[in-house]
Design a protein around this motif. Structure first.
Motif: not given
Length: 362
Positions: A173-178, A106-119
């Motif tokens: 490419r998706v992973w590089q969003r972190w 949940q911390w990751m979802a709050d911190q990174y927004g759509i980047a987490t939800r799409e990961q």
């Protein structure tokens, strides 16, 4: 002999439609009913994922047997829970991933927004044993340019949300969003490595050391170097080949360090370009040669990797098998090529997924 362990992330899908299913909690609950022998299975960021980790192995025959066993057990547990498992690095079909419960996720979802939800991406991580943190950092520094070859060989994610991405490994490419993901410049010492990690954690941008997503890093929990660039592989034999080459890279780098040979250093900018090229091309076009960063055919670069680790593979008894496996992979293609050929033959991404469910256990 250095030991090797493999972590694989699998996609949970509907066995009929191929659509991802958020059933990881049910699968893990089913595993818990079977007792502590099933503790190799773990939850992951999204409810559509299931992870397993092998035990450390010295022999590649034993490692292959355990990967095959874990995949079959995952399939059995998933089947008991109303789904199936596929060793796909992205879902070919459209999906709205659901983040798992727990403070960390949940911390990751709050911190990174759509980047987490799409990961919703599935990788293969290889752990190779090392003798000390100093050796580990020396290894990470020296094998960095060669990791893009492993990424190209493992590429298994051409589709995203129902479309062909044009990439062989769109997962990467998706992973590089972190914010902490990607290649690194040389650290030169364990002290500098740990200081860099501490400084990164202190920013608050990442939660803890577990969110250091370098392409290769020192494991938090084991005396290993963890190589994290690869897609989960469609075939178990490809995962074994990656583990074999990863051990060869670690041993070769360690020998160079002990012989006081300086690492071949490229800027992070060049390493990122090499990683992009590997993700785009896989094994179908040109790659950037790790030593020169010049464009060369993929088969030439794979052979260069084999030559680079040849002595280490010969000493571990893995050289002949690695040569044969590389030749087979170059002939028949990685998972991205297989998926595209399946789509061309069937015209249906649903059929691609259902066939990959079968190939996961082949």
């Amino acid at each position: 002999m250095r030991t090797v362990g493999v972590e694989e992330e699998l996609l949970l899908v509907d066995p009929e439609t191929g659509e991802p299913q958020a059933l990881s909690a049910a699968v893990l609950a089913r595993a818990a009913q079977d007792g502590p022998d099933q503790d190799v299975f773990e939850k992951e960021l999204h409810n559509q994922m299931l992870e397993f980790a092998t035990h450390p192995q010295s022999g590649m025959d034993e490692l292959r047997a355990e990967i095959v066993r874990c995949r079959k057990e995952a399939a059995r547990l998933a089947g008991d829970s109303g789904c199936a498992v596929a060793s796909l690095a992205t879902s070919p079909l459209p999906v709205s991933p659901s983040v798992g419960i727990g403070r960390r996720y949940q911390w990751m979802a709050d911190q990174y927004g759509i980047a987490t939800r799409e990961q919703l991406v599935m990788g293969c991580h290889v752990h190779v044993s090392v003798e000390s943190d100093e050796e580990a950092v020396a290894v990470v520094d020296r094998m960095q340019p060669w990791l893009t070859v492993l990424a190209a060989m493992s590429a298994n994610s051409p589709f995203w949300q129902g479309k062909d991405t044009g990439y062989s490994s769109y997962r990467s490419r998706v992973w590089q969003r972190w914010p902490s993901a990607g290649p690194t410049e040389p650290f030169r010492s364990a002290e500098r490595y740990h200081r860099r990690v501490a400084d990164m954690v202190a920013t608050g941008v990442i939660l803890d050391e577990g969110m250091i997503y370098f392409d290769a890093r020192l494991s938090r929990n084991y005396p290993t170097v963890e190589i994290r660039v690869s897609d989960v592989c469609l075939h178990a034999d490809t995962a074994v080949l990656l583990a074999t080459l990863a051990r060869g890279l670690v041993e070769t780098a360690a020998r160079e360090w002990r012989a006081d040979r300086e690492p071949v250093t490229h800027s992070v900018s060049l390493l990122r370009l090499a990683a992009w090229r590997a993700a785009r091309s896989g094994l179908s076009e040109e790659l950037l040669h790790p030593a020169t960063m010049h464009r060369m055919p993929a088969k030439t670069v794979v052979r260069a990797l084999l030559e680079h680790v040849e002595d280490a593979l010969a000493d571990s008894g893995d050289l002949d098998r690695a040569r044969e496996s590389c030749a087979e992979l170059l002939r028949h293609g990685n998972g991205a090529r297989v998926q595209r050929e399946l789509l061309e033959r069937t015209g249906s991404l649903r059929d691609v997924v259902t066939e990959c469910v079968r190939l996961t256990q082949a």
